[in-house]
Design a protein around this motif. Structure first.
Motif: not given
Length: 113
Positions: A9-18, A23-26, A38-44, A75-80
């Motif tokens: 998805g569009k956000y898959t690379h962002l979530w993969q990066k993080y 996992l540390k937060l979990m 997060f910074q807004q521009h990371e999504f926009s 959905t992209d977060l769930l995928s990661i």
């Protein structure tokens, strides 16, 4: 059950990066909810969603979503998370909630039933 990431998805690379941060937060959410700014521009920069926004609330248990997701960001977060053995291990016994607010603060918490 860990899935191999075939969905992109569009956000898959962002979530993969993080992914390490997520996992540390979990892990650290064992004692109290954890947040990450997060910074807004990371999504926009990936998709400008002024009308629908980026906010979501998602619960996962046994590495599966527990609520309906209408957000491609979630959905992209769930995928990661589903591609992670550590996420699979953590969610076997515990339900987690991921919530992204309008100020791009992600909160990760354990859900006690």
């Amino acid at each position: 059950m860990v899935r191999t990431a075939t969905y992109e998805g569009k956000y898959t690379h962002l979530w993969q990066k993080y992914k390490p941060v997520l996992l540390k937060l979990m892990v650290e959410a064992q004692n109290e909810p954890q947040t990450y700014q997060f910074q807004q521009h990371e999504f926009s920069d990936l998709n400008n969603q002024k009308r629908t926004g980026y906010t979501f609330k998602m619960e996962i248990f046994k590495n599966q979503k527990q609520n309906k997701l209408s957000s491609s960001v979630a959905t992209d977060l769930l995928s990661i998370l589903q591609s992670s053995e550590k996420s699979d291990e953590l969610t076997q016994e515990t339900k987690y909630q991921f919530q992204l607010d309008k100020k791009f603060v992600l909160e990760v918490s354990r859900v006690e039933d």
